[in-house]
Design a protein around this motif. Structure first.
Motif, PDB file in Angstrom:
ATOM      1  N   GLY A   7      -3.227  -4.697   1.532  1.00  0.00           N
ATOM      2  CA  GLY A   7      -2.943  -6.098   1.238  1.00  0.00           C
ATOM      3  C   GLY A   7      -2.771  -6.897   2.510  1.00  0.00           C
ATOM      4  N   ALA A   8      -1.906  -7.877   2.461  1.00  0.00           N
ATOM      5  CA  ALA A   8      -1.729  -8.820   3.567  1.00  0.00           C
ATOM      6  C   ALA A   8      -1.046  -8.176   4.770  1.00  0.00           C
ATOM      7  CB  ALA A   8      -0.921 -10.027   3.087  1.00  0.00           C
ATOM      8  N   ASP A   9      -1.052  -8.893   5.863  1.00  0.00           N
ATOM      9  CA  ASP A   9      -0.402  -8.456   7.100  1.00  0.00           C
ATOM     10  C   ASP A   9       1.061  -8.891   7.075  1.00  0.00           C
ATOM     11  OD1 ASP A   9       0.466  -7.887   9.644  1.00  0.00           O
ATOM     12  OD2 ASP A   9      -1.091  -9.033  10.675  1.00  0.00           O
ATOM     13  N   TYR A  10       1.949  -7.908   6.965  1.00  0.00           N
ATOM     14  CA  TYR A  10       3.394  -8.170   6.974  1.00  0.00           C
ATOM     15  C   TYR A  10       4.039  -7.619   8.239  1.00  0.00           C
ATOM     16  CZ  TYR A  10       2.691  -9.261   2.060  1.00  0.00           C
ATOM     17  OH  TYR A  10       2.248  -9.821   0.872  1.00  0.00           O
ATOM     18  N   GLY A  11       3.228  -7.377   9.270  1.00  0.00           N
ATOM     19  CA  GLY A  11       3.754  -6.801  10.492  1.00  0.00           C
ATOM     20  C   GLY A  11       3.755  -5.289  10.460  1.00  0.00           C
ATOM     21  N   ILE A  12       3.183  -4.713   9.431  1.00  0.00           N
ATOM     22  CA  ILE A  12       3.006  -3.267   9.297  1.00  0.00           C
ATOM     23  C   ILE A  12       1.502  -3.036   9.206  1.00  0.00           C
ATOM     24  CG2 ILE A  12       3.480  -1.253   7.826  1.00  0.00           C
ATOM     25  CD1 ILE A  12       5.969  -2.759   6.816  1.00  0.00           C
ATOM     26  N   LEU A  43       2.635   3.929  -3.318  1.00  0.00           N
ATOM     27  CA  LEU A  43       3.832   3.218  -3.760  1.00  0.00           C
ATOM     28  C   LEU A  43       3.513   1.747  -4.019  1.00  0.00           C
ATOM     29  CD1 LEU A  43       6.163   4.698  -1.006  1.00  0.00           C
ATOM     30  CD2 LEU A  43       6.153   5.359  -3.415  1.00  0.00           C
ATOM     31  N   ALA A  44       4.252   1.160  -4.944  1.00  0.00           N
ATOM     32  CA  ALA A  44       4.123  -0.274  -5.219  1.00  0.00           C
ATOM     33  C   ALA A  44       5.205  -1.025  -4.469  1.00  0.00           C
ATOM     34  CB  ALA A  44       4.260  -0.531  -6.719  1.00  0.00           C
ATOM     35  N   VAL A  45       4.853  -2.157  -3.891  1.00  0.00           N
ATOM     36  CA  VAL A  45       5.828  -2.928  -3.122  1.00  0.00           C
ATOM     37  C   VAL A  45       6.954  -3.460  -4.004  1.00  0.00           C
ATOM     38  CG1 VAL A  45       4.717  -5.210  -3.290  1.00  0.00           C
ATOM     39  CG2 VAL A  45       6.029  -4.593  -1.235  1.00  0.00           C
ATOM     40  N   ASP A  46       6.684  -3.606  -5.311  1.00  0.00           N
ATOM     41  CA  ASP A  46       7.725  -4.137  -6.185  1.00  0.00           C
ATOM     42  C   ASP A  46       8.778  -3.101  -6.545  1.00  0.00           C
ATOM     43  OD1 ASP A  46       5.141  -3.484  -7.317  1.00  0.00           O
ATOM     44  OD2 ASP A  46       6.010  -3.779  -9.278  1.00  0.00           O
ATOM     45  N   PRO A  65      -6.180  -3.034  -7.524  1.00  0.00           N
ATOM     46  CA  PRO A  65      -5.373  -2.150  -6.682  1.00  0.00           C
ATOM     47  C   PRO A  65      -6.099  -0.872  -6.264  1.00  0.00           C
ATOM     48  CG  PRO A  65      -4.191  -2.724  -8.710  1.00  0.00           C
ATOM     49  CD  PRO A  65      -5.530  -3.364  -8.785  1.00  0.00           C
ATOM     50  N   VAL A  66      -6.956  -0.354  -7.139  1.00  0.00           N
ATOM     51  CA  VAL A  66      -7.678   0.872  -6.771  1.00  0.00           C
ATOM     52  C   VAL A  66      -8.624   0.607  -5.612  1.00  0.00           C
ATOM     53  CG1 VAL A  66      -9.330   2.615  -7.575  1.00  0.00           C
ATOM     54  CG2 VAL A  66      -7.394   1.978  -9.015  1.00  0.00           C
ATOM     55  N   ALA A  96       0.320  -3.807  -1.931  1.00  0.00           N
ATOM     56  CA  ALA A  96       1.011  -5.094  -1.806  1.00  0.00           C
ATOM     57  C   ALA A  96       0.035  -6.250  -1.904  1.00  0.00           C
ATOM     58  CB  ALA A  96       1.766  -5.146  -0.474  1.00  0.00           C
ATOM     59  N   GLY A  97      -1.037  -6.070  -2.676  1.00  0.00           N
ATOM     60  CA  GLY A  97      -2.068  -7.093  -2.714  1.00  0.00           C
ATOM     61  C   GLY A  97      -2.053  -7.994  -3.924  1.00  0.00           C
TER      62      GLY A  97
END
Length: 198
Positions: free
Chosen positions: A49-54, A87-90, A65-66, A8-9
């Motif tokens: 990636g970023a902090d989304y609460g997970i 997995l990709a967030v998209d 991404p690697v 998710a970055g």
């Protein structure tokens, strides 16, 4: 032990907004993909990636991404994880049935022919020289993963939504019956605490 890494970055330039925060049927994409990982059997889930609460590992500077995948894999390996589902967030409309062919692939794992994600990867297959600047396809090749034909009906879902047009098309199909699995990740049968949300 199976773990999952959610990439998710990215900058979401083509989408024009953070893809992780887009709501699909009232659920953030990042949460849907986390629930998908849990439905697939992942015991540990980490966001690259970023902090989304997970639980997350920030992306290393000057890496693609690697780089995030490798940093997340190292942490999961230290906790006893031996295999990861990447997995990709998209791909927030993907279903457990879309992942099923990958999850039964023998070691060292598998990806679909035309897309490097989703990926099922035994951590021991990652070559020692793997580097953050590698393309995902390079990692698939150098890890000697099998490449499988993706189910035709699943292609759009596993490719995901990278543009507003793709989002509109896939969002309209989120509530359609899924012929590839009995359970959809937006059913919210997974306890949200299991994905690290408060």
């Amino acid at each position: 032990m199976l773990g999952a890494i959610i990439l998710a970055g990215g900058a979401s330039r083509r989408m024009g907004r953070d893809k992780a925060l887009i709501e699909w049927d009232g659920v953030r994409a990042i949460d849907r993909v986390c629930d998908l990982a849990r439905a697939a059997g992942a015991q540990q889930v980490i966001v690259s990636g970023a902090d989304y609460g997970i639980r997350n590992v920030p992306d290393p500077a000057d890496a693609g991404p690697v780089g995030g995948l490798l940093a997340s894999a190292a942490l999961l390996a230290s906790e006893g994880v031996t295999v990861v589902l990447v997995l990709a967030v998209d791909a927030a409309s993907a279903t457990p049935g879309d992942l099923a062919p990958l999850l039964v692939a023998p070691a060292p794992g598998a990806a679909y022919e035309t897309l490097p994600l989703p990926m099922y990867l035994h951590l021991s297959a990652i070559p020692p020289e793997a580097a953050g600047h590698w393309a995902l396809r390079t990692l698939v090749f150098r890890s000697r993963l099998s490449t499988l034909s993706a189910p035709l009906a699943a292609m759009a879902r596993i490719r995901g939504a990278n543009t507003p047009g793709e989002l509109q098309t896939l969002s309209a199909k989120v509530d359609e019956p899924d012929e590839s699995a009995d359970e959809k990740p937006n059913s919210r049968t997974v306890d949200p605490i299991s994905c690290g949300r408060a």
